[in-house]
Motif scaffolding. Structure first.
Motif, PDB file in Angstrom:
ATOM      1  N   ASP A  46       9.950   7.059   5.412  1.00  0.00           N
ATOM      2  CA  ASP A  46      11.294   7.515   5.062  1.00  0.00           C
ATOM      3  C   ASP A  46      12.230   7.210   6.225  1.00  0.00           C
ATOM      4  O   ASP A  46      12.114   7.791   7.305  1.00  0.00           O
TER       5      ASP A  46
ATOM      6  N   GLY B 167      16.300   5.553   1.402  1.00  0.00           N
ATOM      7  CA  GLY B 167      15.157   6.178   2.055  1.00  0.00           C
ATOM      8  C   GLY B 167      14.031   5.235   2.394  1.00  0.00           C
ATOM      9  O   GLY B 167      13.106   5.604   3.096  1.00  0.00           O
ATOM     10  N   SER B 168      14.088   3.990   1.889  1.00  0.00           N
ATOM     11  CA  SER B 168      13.018   3.051   2.197  1.00  0.00           C
ATOM     12  C   SER B 168      13.364   2.285   3.457  1.00  0.00           C
ATOM     13  O   SER B 168      14.524   1.990   3.708  1.00  0.00           O
TER      14      SER B 168
ATOM     15  N   GLN C 111       3.138  16.115   3.840  1.00  0.00           N
ATOM     16  CA  GLN C 111       3.611  16.768   2.619  1.00  0.00           C
ATOM     17  C   GLN C 111       4.356  15.809   1.695  1.00  0.00           C
ATOM     18  O   GLN C 111       4.570  16.105   0.523  1.00  0.00           O
ATOM     19  N   ASN C 112       4.760  14.655   2.240  1.00  0.00           N
ATOM     20  CA  ASN C 112       5.399  13.618   1.418  1.00  0.00           C
ATOM     21  C   ASN C 112       4.468  12.432   1.200  1.00  0.00           C
ATOM     22  O   ASN C 112       4.924  11.322   0.905  1.00  0.00           O
ATOM     23  N   GLY C 113       3.167  12.675   1.370  1.00  0.00           N
ATOM     24  CA  GLY C 113       2.191  11.609   1.170  1.00  0.00           C
ATOM     25  C   GLY C 113       2.266  10.518   2.215  1.00  0.00           C
ATOM     26  O   GLY C 113       1.829   9.390   1.976  1.00  0.00           O
ATOM     27  N   ASN C 114       2.824  10.852   3.394  1.00  0.00           N
ATOM     28  CA  ASN C 114       3.005   9.877   4.482  1.00  0.00           C
ATOM     29  C   ASN C 114       3.816   8.659   4.046  1.00  0.00           C
ATOM     30  O   ASN C 114       3.683   7.569   4.613  1.00  0.00           O
ATOM     31  N   LYS C 115       4.665   8.863   3.051  1.00  0.00           N
ATOM     32  CA  LYS C 115       5.540   7.784   2.598  1.00  0.00           C
ATOM     33  C   LYS C 115       6.608   7.508   3.654  1.00  0.00           C
ATOM     34  O   LYS C 115       7.265   8.432   4.137  1.00  0.00           O
TER      35      LYS C 115
ATOM     36  N   GLU D 226      10.188   8.266   9.313  1.00  0.00           N
ATOM     37  CA  GLU D 226       9.423   9.515   9.260  1.00  0.00           C
ATOM     38  C   GLU D 226       8.267   9.378   8.270  1.00  0.00           C
ATOM     39  O   GLU D 226       8.440   8.851   7.172  1.00  0.00           O
ATOM     40  N   LYS D 227       7.089   9.871   8.681  1.00  0.00           N
ATOM     41  CA  LYS D 227       5.923   9.925   7.796  1.00  0.00           C
ATOM     42  C   LYS D 227       5.314  11.322   7.897  1.00  0.00           C
ATOM     43  O   LYS D 227       4.798  11.704   8.954  1.00  0.00           O
TER      44      LYS D 227
END
Length: 462
Positions: free
Chosen positions: A136, A11-12, A130-134, A126-127
């Motif tokens: 992906d 995912g990184s 809801q995922n803290g703009n992490k 993807e940022k």
């Protein structure tokens, strides 16, 4: 599964070749200097429906982004659009998708002064709030292929070459269409099977123009010829490392369709057209090096092949090709045997026949290689015999029977779902899970359309 310390974290975002600002700037400047007629750059990607999508930038803006190393930001729908032009339900209403160009893939979409456009293939990140703009990157099929290639090289020391056979038909509008007739028919009415008489047909001249355009643009063409059924042709491409091979395949599809459209006709690679006896495949040639693990690799592919069909043959029409001399009927293999799903050409070189041009080939190839690597990891025994030997007189009752290939796309999706735990383990991503969810929705919606509308959509995209 033990992994190398160089394996990316699932995912990184993994490092994209040619993405650094200085490297990217240098590549873009050199490219534009070499191709002064280019005015626009397409930032391209292939979505989970297998559809090529793009955003177009003037070369001045492209160079600015390349100098700073910035991605192109867009709405978070890059892989959520469906073939019926709708969107997946419950898509994110906020957040962004970033297009990260691989500048080593920058190529013209034509030759000479006709090359006003160039294209660069992009990886997707993807940022979402809801995922803290992490960041992906697990949404990206191209990244999945890159990571499986990295894993193969670092974990097992294996590398690949890949080539494609592009089967196509040039269509004209059916101006005498009656109720129930197809809206388009092959431009060439001559016989198939390498027949020289069909090379005198005007349609073959358009094919020749396409091939000349490809060669002048630097594409490696192995050969081109009249294929099996009326109006069908093939362009076979030279083998390349997998990522470059798929990038080039995307370019070939686009250039062929564009070249033919200039004459008022349509080139299509759809798996089955109404009224034609045989469908169009897109056979995948895979070569493994070194070959010491070739039996384990093949065993892994064959054990997951029925489910893999959901990725390599991703539409209902794809399953019209199930049968001998096309996609095969069983998850089997044979030496120089074109009745089977996997033809062995020589040691470490296979042709995957159950594939067509409607597939996202980044994801399809990543899935095929993942299955093969599972075979190497598990030291899986190749229990299925060479089908060519069996058909030549071996007692059929004494050999293991291969699994049937699915007869419908729905069946293929169920089989893929059963393979998800193992394939997801080595892909280190939930991308296939996302794919299955999207294709369930898409196939349900496509089934509600009338057949002519489905045919028109398929010809438009593929």
């Amino acid at each position: 599964m033990a992994t190398s310390t160089t394996t990316p974290v699932p995912g990184s975002p993994s490092k994209i070749p040619g993405q650094g600002s200085h490297r990217g700037q240098s590549l873009v400047e050199e490219f534009l200097h070499t191709h002064p007629d280019v005015q626009f750059i397409r930032y391209q990607w292939v979505d989970l429906s297998g559809i090529l999508r793009a955003r177009c930038l003037p070369k001045s803006h492209t160079l600015k982004l390349a100098c700073t190393g910035q991605p192109l930001r867009c709405a978070p729908i890059t892989v959520q659009a469906l073939a019926d032009n709708s969107l997946m339900p419950n898509i994110p209403r906020s957040g962004v998708h970033e297009l990260h160009p691989d500048w080593t893939s920058l190529r013209t979409l034509g030759s000479g002064s006709s090359a006003v456009y160039a294209a660069v293939m992009c990886s997707l990140v993807e940022k979402l709030p809801q995922n803290g703009n992490k960041p992906d990157s697990s949404i990206c099929p191209r990244t999945a292929l890159k990571e499986i290639l990295d894993l193969a090289r670092h974990q097992w020391g294996v590398q690949f070459l890949v080539g494609f056979e592009v089967e196509l038909v040039i269509l004209r509008d059916n101006k005498t269409k009656m109720d129930g007739d197809p809206p388009f028919v092959p431009l060439c009415s001559g016989p198939g099977h390498y027949c020289v008489a069909s090379m005198r047909d005007p349609a073959f001249q358009y094919l020749q123009e396409c091939v000349s355009e490809l060669i002048n643009a630097g594409v490696g063409v192995h050969d081109f010829h009249v294929e099996c059924t009326t109006g069908q042709f093939e362009i076979a491409l030279m083998p390349l490392p997998p990522m470059q091979a798929v990038d080039e395949l995307v370019r070939v599809h686009d250039m062929v369709k564009t070249t033919v459209s200039r004459h008022g006709y349509t080139a299509t690679m759809v798996p089955k057209l109404p009224g034609l006896r045989q469908g169009s495949g897109q056979h995948i040639h895979v070569s493994l090096s070194p070959t010491e693990h070739e039996d384990h690799f093949l065993a892994g592919i064959l054990s997951h092949l029925p489910g893999i069909c959901a990725v390599t043959m991703p539409y209902a029409k794809s399953y019209s090709r199930i049968g001998k001399l096309e996609a095969g009927e069983w998850a089997d293999w044979g030496t120089e045997n074109r009745d089977v799903a996997v033809r062995k050409v020589e040691s470490g070189h296979w042709e995957i026949r159950c594939a067509d041009a409607s597939a996202n080939m980044y994801l399809a190839l990543a899935t095929i290689l993942a299955a093969g690597l599972l075979g190497i990891q598990d030291r899986q025994t190749l229990r299925l015999p060479d089908a060519s030997s069996v058909s030549d007189g071996t007692d059929a009752d004494s050999v293991e029977v291969p699994e049937k290939l699915p007869r419908t796309f729905g069946d293929a999706l169920q089989l893929l779902q059963a393979s998800l735990p193992r394939l997801g383990e080595i892909l280190q991503s939930d991308l296939l899970t996302r794919y299955v969810a999207l294709k369930h929705v898409e196939s349900t919606q496509m089934a509600q359309l009338d057949q002519e509308e489905v045919d028109r959509l398929m010809v438009t995209f593929f």
